[in-house]
Write an enzyme that holds these catalytic residues in place. Structure first.
Site, PDB file in Angstrom:
ATOM      1  N   GLU A 116       0.826  -1.219   0.000  1.00  0.00           N
ATOM      2  CA  GLU A 116       0.000   0.000   0.000  1.00  0.00           C
ATOM      3  C   GLU A 116       0.858   1.267   0.000  1.00  0.00           C
ATOM      4  OE1 GLU A 116      -2.897  -0.515  -0.715  1.00  0.00           O
ATOM      5  OE2 GLU A 116      -3.587  -2.381   0.197  1.00  0.00           O
ATOM      6  N   HIS A 139      -2.647   2.323   8.322  1.00  0.00           N
ATOM      7  CA  HIS A 139      -3.750   1.539   7.770  1.00  0.00           C
ATOM      8  C   HIS A 139      -3.901   0.257   8.578  1.00  0.00           C
ATOM      9  CE1 HIS A 139      -6.218  -0.816   5.091  1.00  0.00           C
ATOM     10  NE2 HIS A 139      -5.244  -1.685   4.891  1.00  0.00           N
ATOM     11  N   GLU A 169     -17.358  11.961  22.705  1.00  0.00           N
ATOM     12  CA  GLU A 169     -16.151  12.693  22.314  1.00  0.00           C
ATOM     13  C   GLU A 169     -15.718  12.496  20.863  1.00  0.00           C
ATOM     14  OE1 GLU A 169     -13.215  12.418  25.425  1.00  0.00           O
ATOM     15  OE2 GLU A 169     -14.580  13.420  26.805  1.00  0.00           O
ATOM     16  N   HIS A 210     -12.862  -3.521   3.895  1.00  0.00           N
ATOM     17  CA  HIS A 210     -11.411  -3.751   4.010  1.00  0.00           C
ATOM     18  C   HIS A 210     -10.832  -3.203   5.317  1.00  0.00           C
ATOM     19  CE1 HIS A 210      -7.238  -3.934   1.928  1.00  0.00           C
ATOM     20  NE2 HIS A 210      -7.068  -3.653   3.198  1.00  0.00           N
TER      21      HIS A 210
HETATM   22  O1  2HA Z   1      -1.171  -6.316   3.218  1.00  0.00           O
HETATM   23  O2  2HA Z   1      -3.416  -4.405   4.774  1.00  0.00           O
HETATM   24  O3  2HA Z   1      -4.197  -3.571   2.417  1.00  0.00           O
HETATM   25  C1  2HA Z   1      -1.454  -5.364   4.076  1.00  0.00           C
HETATM   26  C2  2HA Z   1      -2.750  -4.736   3.832  1.00  0.00           C
HETATM   27  C3  2HA Z   1      -3.187  -4.500   2.463  1.00  0.00           C
HETATM   28 ZN    ZN Z   2      -5.364  -3.703   4.318  1.00  0.00          ZN
END
Ligand code: 2HA
Ligand code: ZN
Length: 270
Positions: A116, A139, A169, A210
């Site tokens: 990513e 992420h 909050e 996701h």
């Molecule tokens: O591989 O989270 O989005 C790692 C991830 C891909």
């Molecule tokens: Zn991911």
């Protein structure tokens, strides 16, 4: 030259990976983090003229030329970062208008940055334009936020308002709300560009079915941002199937805005 394993920014990133794994947000190789470093910070621990290898990025990001990032590795497990930081993490400098990453440390088993990387770097470029102090893009796959994208409509105002209503909050922590992308193929420049576009107006971007992206000034703040949204989604998933007798209304939201000195994103409250 000091030992990089003693660098506070490295130990904090390692602890963050461990903590995120412990929260259940980063199963297997799920999730990735990138942390922007000052050149001076990196130079305390590394000879910045010593490039181990170069790795093509597959995109261009001229705004980030010459910048240094500590980034989790592709295929690597967050739970293992603490045991072998040099194999699971890498420190790269972007050059050639962002088209090339120079590896300065890490990815010691021949690996490279997260799949990513485009979404991370494009998001850094956008967030830096909004807030020059932004340093983190994170992420992960928190269960309740993910679950919510199956049962809640994905309209951004509606999604944001639901989260704000779940804990008092929330509106204080993320007055800019959350933006939402529909399901898209991950690991591509396209999802990177779409994520960065969404990062222009919010520090949280949900990837439907996701996970989520967060951006912030440091690891704690960014972790806390995702943590707060995930807590709200947890409450939602506990109550969504029950009759709702009470909620936090817009009148209360306006009291929170005034008391905490925040301004809710335009058009998100009545
Ligand atoms: O591989 O989270 O989005 C790692 C991830 C891909
Ligand atoms: Zn991911």
């Amino acid at each position: 030259m000091k030992d990089i394993l003693t660098a506070p920014w490295l130990t904090e990133l390692i602890r963050t990976c461990t903590n995120m794994y412990a929260h259940g947000w980063d199963e297997r190789n799920g999730g990735n983090i990138s942390l922007l470093l000052d050149e001076a910070e990196a130079a305390e621990y590394l000879d910045l003229n010593s490039v181990l290898r170069t790795i093509p990025t597959g995109f261009s990001a001229p705004e980030l030329d010459g910048k240094h990032f500590l980034v989790t590795g592709t295929g690597k497990y967050f739970k293992n970062v603490q045991y072998d930081p040099a194999a699971n993490l890498g420190l790269v400098r972007l050059t050639d208008g962002g088209r090339t990453a120079e590896l300065l440390w890490g990815y010691s088993d021949g690996g490279k940055f997260t799949s990513e990387f485009p979404a991370h770097m494009m998001s850094h470029a956008v967030r830096l334009a909004v807030d020059p102090k932004n340093r983190v893009v994170m992420h992960c796959h928190p269960g309740n936020l993910l679950a919510m994208t199956y049962v809640h409509d994905l309209d951004e105002i509606s999604f944001t308002r639901t989260l704000w209503q779940m804990c008092t909050e929330c509106i204080v922590v993320f007055p800019d709300g959350v933006n939402v992308l529909p399901w898209m193929l991950c690991g591509t420049n396209e999802i990177g560009e779409a994520t960065a576009e969404k990062m222009k107006t919010a520090r949280l971007v949900v990837w439907a079915q996701h996970g989520i992206y967060g951006a912030g000034r440091d690891l704690d703040e960014t972790f806390g941002l995702i943590e707060t949204a995930e807590k709200a989604a947890e409450i939602y998933m506990k109550i969504a199937h029950l009759p709702r007798l009470n909620t936090i209304g817009d009148e209360q939201m306006h009291l929170l805005e005034a008391h905490f000195g925040v301004k809710a994103r335009e058009g998100h409250l009545n």
